[in-house]
Design an enzyme around this catalytic site. Sequence first.
Site, PDB file in Angstrom:
ATOM      1  N   CYS A 339       0.799  -1.230   0.000  1.00 26.69           N
ATOM      2  CA  CYS A 339       0.000   0.000   0.000  1.00 26.69           C
ATOM      3  C   CYS A 339       0.834   1.284   0.000  1.00 26.69           C
ATOM      4  O   CYS A 339       0.605   2.157  -0.845  1.00 26.69           O
ATOM      5  CB  CYS A 339      -0.983   0.022   1.163  1.00 26.69           C
ATOM      6  SG  CYS A 339      -1.308  -1.549   1.937  1.00 26.69           S
ATOM      7  N   ARG A 368       7.268 -10.413   6.171  1.00 31.52           N
ATOM      8  CA  ARG A 368       6.804 -10.067   7.515  1.00 31.52           C
ATOM      9  C   ARG A 368       7.587 -10.894   8.512  1.00 31.52           C
ATOM     10  O   ARG A 368       7.714 -12.113   8.353  1.00 31.52           O
ATOM     11  CB  ARG A 368       5.294 -10.332   7.656  1.00 31.52           C
ATOM     12  CG  ARG A 368       4.494  -9.387   6.782  1.00 31.52           C
ATOM     13  CD  ARG A 368       3.002  -9.487   6.944  1.00 31.52           C
ATOM     14  NE  ARG A 368       2.376  -8.637   5.925  1.00 31.52           N
ATOM     15  CZ  ARG A 368       1.080  -8.620   5.644  1.00 31.52           C
ATOM     16  NH1 ARG A 368       0.258  -9.412   6.306  1.00 31.52           N
ATOM     17  NH2 ARG A 368       0.615  -7.825   4.703  1.00 31.52           N
ATOM     18  N   GLN A 386       1.128 -11.392  -2.920  1.00 33.51           N
ATOM     19  CA  GLN A 386      -0.327 -11.348  -3.041  1.00 33.51           C
ATOM     20  C   GLN A 386      -0.734 -10.967  -4.454  1.00 33.51           C
ATOM     21  O   GLN A 386       0.049 -10.352  -5.172  1.00 33.51           O
ATOM     22  CB  GLN A 386      -0.904 -10.295  -2.086  1.00 33.51           C
ATOM     23  CG  GLN A 386      -0.700 -10.599  -0.633  1.00 33.51           C
ATOM     24  CD  GLN A 386      -1.251  -9.478   0.226  1.00 33.51           C
ATOM     25  OE1 GLN A 386      -1.049  -8.301  -0.061  1.00 33.51           O
ATOM     26  NE2 GLN A 386      -1.953  -9.827   1.280  1.00 33.51           N
ATOM     27  N   ASP A 388      -2.249  -8.507  -5.139  1.00 29.56           N
ATOM     28  CA  ASP A 388      -2.628  -7.297  -4.418  1.00 29.56           C
ATOM     29  C   ASP A 388      -3.067  -6.207  -5.393  1.00 29.56           C
ATOM     30  O   ASP A 388      -2.591  -6.158  -6.519  1.00 29.56           O
ATOM     31  CB  ASP A 388      -1.398  -6.829  -3.635  1.00 29.56           C
ATOM     32  CG  ASP A 388      -1.763  -5.894  -2.509  1.00 29.56           C
ATOM     33  OD1 ASP A 388      -2.968  -5.740  -2.227  1.00 29.56           O
ATOM     34  OD2 ASP A 388      -0.838  -5.308  -1.906  1.00 29.56           O
ATOM     35  N   HIS A 390      -4.616  -1.861  -5.275  1.00 27.93           N
ATOM     36  CA  HIS A 390      -5.229  -0.721  -4.603  1.00 27.93           C
ATOM     37  C   HIS A 390      -6.000   0.069  -5.645  1.00 27.93           C
ATOM     38  O   HIS A 390      -5.432   0.441  -6.669  1.00 27.93           O
ATOM     39  CB  HIS A 390      -4.151   0.123  -3.917  1.00 27.93           C
ATOM     40  CG  HIS A 390      -3.499  -0.630  -2.799  1.00 27.93           C
ATOM     41  ND1 HIS A 390      -2.344  -1.344  -2.976  1.00 27.93           N
ATOM     42  CD2 HIS A 390      -3.906  -0.850  -1.529  1.00 27.93           C
ATOM     43  CE1 HIS A 390      -2.046  -1.957  -1.841  1.00 27.93           C
ATOM     44  NE2 HIS A 390      -2.973  -1.683  -0.946  1.00 27.93           N
ATOM     45  N   LYS A 469     -14.792  -3.368   6.022  1.00 24.96           N
ATOM     46  CA  LYS A 469     -14.212  -4.327   5.083  1.00 24.96           C
ATOM     47  C   LYS A 469     -15.151  -5.499   4.817  1.00 24.96           C
ATOM     48  O   LYS A 469     -16.069  -5.754   5.591  1.00 24.96           O
ATOM     49  CB  LYS A 469     -12.874  -4.842   5.602  1.00 24.96           C
ATOM     50  CG  LYS A 469     -12.980  -5.517   6.957  1.00 24.96           C
ATOM     51  CD  LYS A 469     -11.644  -6.097   7.388  1.00 24.96           C
ATOM     52  CE  LYS A 469     -11.808  -6.855   8.697  1.00 24.96           C
ATOM     53  NZ  LYS A 469     -10.766  -7.810   8.957  1.00 24.96           N
ATOM     54  N   HIS A 515      -8.230  -1.424  -0.581  1.00 23.05           N
ATOM     55  CA  HIS A 515      -7.219  -2.487  -0.606  1.00 23.05           C
ATOM     56  C   HIS A 515      -7.975  -3.753  -0.938  1.00 23.05           C
ATOM     57  O   HIS A 515      -9.000  -4.036  -0.329  1.00 23.05           O
ATOM     58  CB  HIS A 515      -6.597  -2.745   0.771  1.00 23.05           C
ATOM     59  CG  HIS A 515      -6.046  -1.556   1.472  1.00 23.05           C
ATOM     60  ND1 HIS A 515      -4.710  -1.346   1.617  1.00 23.05           N
ATOM     61  CD2 HIS A 515      -6.658  -0.533   2.103  1.00 23.05           C
ATOM     62  CE1 HIS A 515      -4.511  -0.244   2.317  1.00 23.05           C
ATOM     63  NE2 HIS A 515      -5.675   0.266   2.628  1.00 23.05           N
TER      64      HIS A 515
HETATM   65 ZN   LIG Z   1      -3.126  -2.484   0.897  1.00 24.44          ZN
END
Ligand SMILES: [Zn+2]
Length: 643
Positions: A339, A368, A386, A388, A390, A469, A515
């Site tokens: 992000c 992580r 991911q 992922d 945005h 979410k 997200h």
């Molecule tokens: Zn994010």
Amino acid sequence: MTEVTVTLPDGSTRSVPAGTSVRDVAAAIAPRLAKDALAATVDDRPVDLTFRLDQDARLRLVLPDSPEALALYRHSAAHLLAAAVTNLFPGTQCGIGPATEDGFFYDFVVERPFVPEDLERIEQKMRELSASNLPYERQMWPRAEALEFFASRGEPLKVQLIEEKTEGQSVVSCYTIRDRDLFVDFCTGPHVPSTGRLKAFKLLSTSNAYWKGDARNQPMQRVYGTAFLSEADLKAHLTRLEEARKRDHRRLGRELGLFIFHPWAPGAALWLDKGTTLYHLLAQYMRDVLFPAGYVEIKTPLIFNKALWETSGHWQHYRDNMFIIESEHEQMGMKAMNCPGHMLVFASEVRSYRDLPLRLHEQTPLHRNEASGVLSGLTRVRQFAQDDAHCFIREDQIAEEVERLLRLVQRVYGDFGLDYSVKLSTRPQEFLGEVATWTHAEAQLKAALEAAGQPYTLAEGEGAFYGPKIDFDINDALGRKWQCATIQLDYQLPERFDLKYIGADNAEHRPIVVHRAILGSFERFIAMLIENTAGALPLWLAPVQVMVLPIADRHAAYAKAVGETLGTAGLRVAVDDRQEKIGFKIREAQLQKVPYMLVTGDREVAEGTVAVRSRSAGDLGPRSVGDFVAAALEEVRTKGLSR
Ligand SMILES: [Zn+2]
Ligand SMILES: [Zn+2]
């Protein structure tokens, strides 16, 4: 004698002499109830059956079908476990023993770790204690006496617990199980009335643990068990566990040549060739889905100066979970999420309202710094990636964008034939921003869910602090849930990065960030796929789709030619031309879960055919190579869902 009035859940009342036990009240209603009850609540406070009523109260019995019965039963089994352990291994220190979602555990400080034979002995001792039907007796001890008792027994952890949890109290609640030995545990209860109530239990495994789950504290050994209110439930659970063991992705990952782990790279898989193929298939699949849906793919650095993480807030709130490195006296953080980098990309140009939604997709690795003790296969990792993205949107675009996302999730999970459930989580107790903004966003999310025809449950107060979410749980073949996809609205990051776009009114406005990930992490999704299919991946995802098996050496050249034809047509194919018996080669291909095996012998060579075997349906008979290729490609194209 004074009487007290007991009000039952159906609203009826009874008068009983003050000091009557809950059990006696139950017996007066029906002897059966006294026998079945495990505990009770008095004015909503959980109590044992021996609890004496000395004032008017509302009483509810905890029966086997009550919501809290199973946890209470399992926690009681944890006490039984500790009693058995201290009986067999005097001097063992006890930690805590809670019920869990599918059983219970107890942590011990042991002189040497328990081995499987120890678990058998401990379980046997638990059965003996159960057969003796010993009461769980609650005793209120003067606090000083309890502290002294546990100190003298060499249980400093219990002393610490009592000191922390009963500060300012004069008495503390202890429970005893009295056999030849006396087992005493500090616990507020309640428990089942006696050990004889516990029948359907089983010890399962041990693992390393730390006092209070903190690796800086004393190492302990955790003993896991499970317990159910009926033998049938226990048996069904053990069967499920056995089935899960067979499907364990860590085992199958190695057996199928997908990935391995090495102690020098905790929480990061070494992807072997077949696993890498699978990984790339999923990555490319997501691109194929996302690009037509208006996404662009970007790549941002894996390492950023701490200034980025300070701006995003991760430095303040998430640093313990990040790998921090130093370069030229600057502190840098390895990215744990994409992000913040995406915020920089958005901010790199002047954006107009016409540019929105801007959808940035990224698949680069994330790190992580999870504690090594919680790492597990591909599901708890330190390195992952991911699917992922945005989406930067305007306030008026929330409902439409989320509806599009819901339809994307429906399509993707449909392609994998996955069943899933959806949860909308709303404003939590602690939140940032204005209530009105939250209410507006939640209303738009609900509208989107309804517009997409998506059934969902509401989780009031479970949203993230920065926005509401929507979470998706995949339900697998064993009835387990895997949290994969998520859609989260975020008003905070755009604020922190001071993001703006120029509106139709020529003024500056703040965008909202969504997200979202659909597969979630590729690692976790692959773990789920493996366990859901027991490794038998559908044709479109199988790393090796077809294995050509020549019967004898003289068929090898033909087999290779068949392999080349298939490969040219776009199928992933291998030829097993080892000098092994054909039965052996078929069994191996079957164990490797290869979807199709093409056996080639004299007849196939003469006729220009292949004898097709399917992993699931067995022998399908002879086919021309061309027919097989056409059918296989069609199955890949439709992802096997047309059959
Ligand atoms: Zn994010
Ligand atoms: Zn207890």
